[in-house]
Design an enzyme around this catalytic site. Sequence first.
Site, PDB file in Angstrom:
ATOM      1  CB  THR A   1      43.988  36.161 -28.436  1.00 60.24           C
ATOM      2  OG1 THR A   1      44.505  35.265 -29.423  1.00 60.24           O
ATOM      3  CG2 THR A   1      44.669  35.872 -27.110  1.00 60.24           C
TER       4      THR A   1
ATOM      5  CG  PHE B   1      44.999  40.086 -24.923  1.00 59.02           C
ATOM      6  CD1 PHE B   1      46.303  39.663 -24.702  1.00 59.02           C
ATOM      7  CD2 PHE B   1      44.481  39.994 -26.212  1.00 59.02           C
ATOM      8  CE1 PHE B   1      47.072  39.150 -25.744  1.00 59.02           C
ATOM      9  CE2 PHE B   1      45.239  39.485 -27.252  1.00 59.02           C
ATOM     10  CZ  PHE B   1      46.539  39.054 -27.016  1.00 59.02           C
TER      11      PHE B   1
HETATM   12  O1  PPY Z   1      53.500  35.674 -29.037  1.00 54.73           O
HETATM   13  C1  PPY Z   1      52.847  36.739 -29.047  1.00 54.73           C
HETATM   14  O2  PPY Z   1      52.999  37.623 -29.896  1.00 54.73           O
HETATM   15  C2  PPY Z   1      51.853  36.944 -28.012  1.00 54.73           C
HETATM   16  O3  PPY Z   1      51.548  38.043 -27.684  1.00 54.73           O
HETATM   17  C3  PPY Z   1      51.138  35.729 -27.511  1.00 54.73           C
HETATM   18  C4  PPY Z   1      50.117  35.347 -28.530  1.00 54.73           C
HETATM   19  C5  PPY Z   1      50.384  34.378 -29.448  1.00 54.73           C
HETATM   20  C6  PPY Z   1      49.417  34.048 -30.394  1.00 54.73           C
HETATM   21  C7  PPY Z   1      48.212  34.692 -30.404  1.00 54.73           C
HETATM   22  C8  PPY Z   1      47.956  35.694 -29.493  1.00 54.73           C
HETATM   23  C9  PPY Z   1      48.905  36.018 -28.526  1.00 54.73           C
END
Ligand code: PPY
Length: 375
Positions: A258, A260
Amino acid sequence: MALKCVAVMGWPDSGRSIASGVVFNGVRNSNGEPRKIFVSLGRFSGPAANQKTGKSSTGNDVPGKLCRNLVSLPKPLTISVTPNDGTQVRISFKGSPGSFTEDAALKAYPNCETIPCDEFEEAFKAVELWLAEKAILPIENSSGGSIHHNYDLLLRHRLHIVGEVQFVANFCLLALPGIREEKLKCVLSHPQALASSDIVQTQLGVARENIDDTASAAQYVASNGLRDAGVVASARAAEIYGLNILADRIQDDPDNITRFLVLARDPIMPRTDKPFKTSIVFTLDEGPGVLTKALAVFALREINLTKIESRPQKMRALRVVDDSNTGRAKYFDYLFYIDFEASMADPRAQNALGHLQEFATFLRILGCYPMDTSL
Ligand SMILES: O=C(O)C(=O)Cc1ccccc1
């Protein structure tokens, strides 16, 4: 010593012009009285200071030694008052403590103070209202793709991208202590976590329930004592909410990354001594080959593009144009978001954007920031 950023209306002690700056609270003068030191962030129009004496041309002394010295320097775009280890940085994020977004914030700023928010919009507002110095939000995922809503928010707000964090989320299956996998009737989590977890998809065969973020799912199961519910969340969430880890690394793609973005009120100074990325958004007139032409401004200068995303323009979704064949035609109007591998301090990037500006109907630089090369 407390540090506080303020927008100051008027030159300190003289009430002259409008400047934004930083006030160091807690500094005391020789009598032990509290004193405020004002540090300009540049781009102000206060009285010019004498290079040698540091005195302003009006004869008014700029208050504080620190300020005098800085006024005599070339005007910077911004001054970082944040230590590199993240101490004292408050970072807002959407989700509950223990979420993967909070993990990403802690990866980039190990000593930061995180500020949980209910919505992405609130995380932006926390920075705009000076309740946080930075916000962090997921923008894309290697299996799920772009998080479109967050692209829209980048444009709606005026924060600057000052960093990126690439993060491999390790999904764990959690449940209340003493509960075994066979007892689970449903699993709660963020939709992305549920979609990327093999065990939930194929082996468990239980109902899945979407929750806004993984840590909130863990909190919900723990606080309601749900004995037949599992959660997909992080090991840190298990620790925070007193859940057990039934299975670790349950993601089907072990390299599920992911990305950010870190946002702040001020942009950072672009540099060329390490790899930088620039993110822009633009619109184009309708016509054959306009997008090819836009992309060519980068290709011509051998600038690598790392991302391209298009989003409909919400306020102007349809464009009606004259068409020689049908008389009238309707087109969707799009915003194009592009990330490219070059710093704005690099003449190639400046020339490319100068070129793009010649035919783009709108262009905004969302940020220029160091690339995360940690993965
Ligand atoms: O739901 C979370 O913990 C988040 O921060 C969003 C997310 C969900 C899955 C992968 C990366 C971020």
